[in-house]
Design a protein around this motif. Structure first.
Motif, PDB file in Angstrom:
ATOM      1  N   SER A  41       2.368  -7.051  -0.558  1.00  0.00           N
ATOM      2  CA  SER A  41       3.264  -6.130  -0.461  1.00  0.00           C
ATOM      3  C   SER A  41       4.234  -6.282  -1.709  1.00  0.00           C
ATOM      4  O   SER A  41       5.084  -5.654  -2.050  1.00  0.00           O
ATOM      5  CB  SER A  41       4.267  -6.385   0.858  1.00  0.00           C
ATOM      6  N   ARG A  42       3.870  -7.307  -2.605  1.00  0.00           N
ATOM      7  CA  ARG A  42       4.588  -7.497  -3.890  1.00  0.00           C
ATOM      8  C   ARG A  42       4.033  -6.280  -4.926  1.00  0.00           C
ATOM      9  O   ARG A  42       3.066  -5.603  -4.799  1.00  0.00           O
ATOM     10  CB  ARG A  42       4.148  -8.864  -4.555  1.00  0.00           C
ATOM     11  N   PRO A  43       4.958  -6.083  -5.778  1.00  0.00           N
ATOM     12  CA  PRO A  43       4.758  -5.106  -6.763  1.00  0.00           C
ATOM     13  C   PRO A  43       3.675  -5.467  -7.691  1.00  0.00           C
ATOM     14  O   PRO A  43       3.636  -6.921  -7.902  1.00  0.00           O
ATOM     15  CB  PRO A  43       5.891  -4.801  -7.627  1.00  0.00           C
ATOM     16  N   GLY A  44       2.793  -4.722  -8.151  1.00  0.00           N
ATOM     17  CA  GLY A  44       1.656  -5.035  -8.940  1.00  0.00           C
ATOM     18  C   GLY A  44       0.736  -3.794  -9.242  1.00  0.00           C
ATOM     19  O   GLY A  44       0.799  -2.756  -8.904  1.00  0.00           O
ATOM     20  N   GLN A  45      -0.386  -4.453  -9.752  1.00  0.00           N
ATOM     21  CA  GLN A  45      -1.661  -3.665  -9.988  1.00  0.00           C
ATOM     22  C   GLN A  45      -2.887  -3.888  -9.119  1.00  0.00           C
ATOM     23  O   GLN A  45      -3.071  -4.923  -9.088  1.00  0.00           O
ATOM     24  CB  GLN A  45      -1.976  -3.484 -11.582  1.00  0.00           C
ATOM     25  N   TYR A  46      -3.685  -2.969  -8.675  1.00  0.00           N
ATOM     26  CA  TYR A  46      -4.876  -3.032  -8.254  1.00  0.00           C
ATOM     27  C   TYR A  46      -5.958  -2.851  -8.864  1.00  0.00           C
ATOM     28  O   TYR A  46      -5.830  -1.488  -9.348  1.00  0.00           O
ATOM     29  CB  TYR A  46      -5.004  -2.332  -6.726  1.00  0.00           C
ATOM     30  N   ASP A  59       3.247   0.395  -5.840  1.00  0.00           N
ATOM     31  CA  ASP A  59       4.201   1.684  -5.116  1.00  0.00           C
ATOM     32  C   ASP A  59       3.321   2.625  -4.342  1.00  0.00           C
ATOM     33  O   ASP A  59       4.134   3.245  -3.623  1.00  0.00           O
ATOM     34  CB  ASP A  59       4.589   2.305  -6.474  1.00  0.00           C
ATOM     35  N   GLY A  60       2.115   2.673  -4.658  1.00  0.00           N
ATOM     36  CA  GLY A  60       1.336   3.443  -3.846  1.00  0.00           C
ATOM     37  C   GLY A  60       0.674   2.981  -2.498  1.00  0.00           C
ATOM     38  O   GLY A  60       0.150   3.803  -1.802  1.00  0.00           O
ATOM     39  N   LYS A  61       0.941   1.838  -2.412  1.00  0.00           N
ATOM     40  CA  LYS A  61       0.105   1.225  -1.239  1.00  0.00           C
ATOM     41  C   LYS A  61       1.121   1.177   0.046  1.00  0.00           C
ATOM     42  O   LYS A  61       2.447   1.268   0.041  1.00  0.00           O
ATOM     43  CB  LYS A  61       0.232  -0.424  -1.339  1.00  0.00           C
ATOM     44  N   TRP A  68      -7.470  -1.912   6.543  1.00  0.00           N
ATOM     45  CA  TRP A  68      -8.008  -2.035   4.895  1.00  0.00           C
ATOM     46  C   TRP A  68      -6.821  -1.589   4.218  1.00  0.00           C
ATOM     47  O   TRP A  68      -5.925  -0.726   4.555  1.00  0.00           O
ATOM     48  CB  TRP A  68      -9.172  -1.232   4.681  1.00  0.00           C
ATOM     49  N   PRO A  69      -6.515  -2.077   2.999  1.00  0.00           N
ATOM     50  CA  PRO A  69      -5.461  -1.725   2.025  1.00  0.00           C
ATOM     51  C   PRO A  69      -5.747   0.102   2.137  1.00  0.00           C
ATOM     52  O   PRO A  69      -6.633   0.601   1.751  1.00  0.00           O
ATOM     53  CB  PRO A  69      -5.673  -2.217   0.805  1.00  0.00           C
ATOM     54  N   ALA A  70      -4.609   0.596   2.119  1.00  0.00           N
ATOM     55  CA  ALA A  70      -4.450   2.007   2.022  1.00  0.00           C
ATOM     56  C   ALA A  70      -3.569   2.609   0.862  1.00  0.00           C
ATOM     57  O   ALA A  70      -2.454   1.866   0.605  1.00  0.00           O
ATOM     58  CB  ALA A  70      -4.041   2.618   3.130  1.00  0.00           C
ATOM     59  N   PHE A  71      -3.737   3.673  -0.016  1.00  0.00           N
ATOM     60  CA  PHE A  71      -3.011   3.928  -1.029  1.00  0.00           C
ATOM     61  C   PHE A  71      -2.796   5.428  -0.981  1.00  0.00           C
ATOM     62  O   PHE A  71      -3.837   6.118  -0.558  1.00  0.00           O
ATOM     63  CB  PHE A  71      -3.522   3.699  -2.507  1.00  0.00           C
TER      64      PHE A  71
END
Length: 105
Positions: A41-46, A59-61, A68-71
């Motif tokens: 849940s930390r800010p960052g880039q995927y 921000d979009g997660k 599964w992760p969702a954006f």
């Protein structure tokens, strides 16, 4: 892992771990709730695990409850592509990296 040129399946298989290859190049799925990013849940880039293209930001997660992760949005316009999948008797939308066509979900 990518130098920008198209790779064959054999080339991808030689450079990716088996599970990553199965998911990204063959459209497989890891078991729900087992991925290392599911609770992140930390800010960052995927970024794409294959070509390192920026796909999503923290921000979009969101938590979809599916395992599964969702954006809800891509990091930039054109970062991902969507493809209709009618396998298994249902209509779903497959998401891929626009840069290298890696299956994302």
């Amino acid at each position: 892992m990518s130098d920008g040129r198209p790779r064959t399946l054999e080339e991808w298989q030689a450079v990716l771990p088996p599970l990553v290859f199965e998911v990204t190049r063959r459209g497989g799925t890891e078991r729900p709730y087992t991925g290392v990013l599911i609770h992140e849940s930390r800010p960052g880039q995927y970024r794409c695990v294959c070509c390192r293209a920026l796909l999503f930001t923290g921000d979009g997660k969101f938590s979809s409850g599916c395992g599964w992760p969702a954006f809800h949005t891509a990091a930039t316009n054109g970062a991902i592509t969507r493809h209709e999948d009618r396998s298994f008797g249902m209509r779903r939308i497959e998401v891929r990296c626009a840069g290298c066509e890696a299956h994302l979900g």
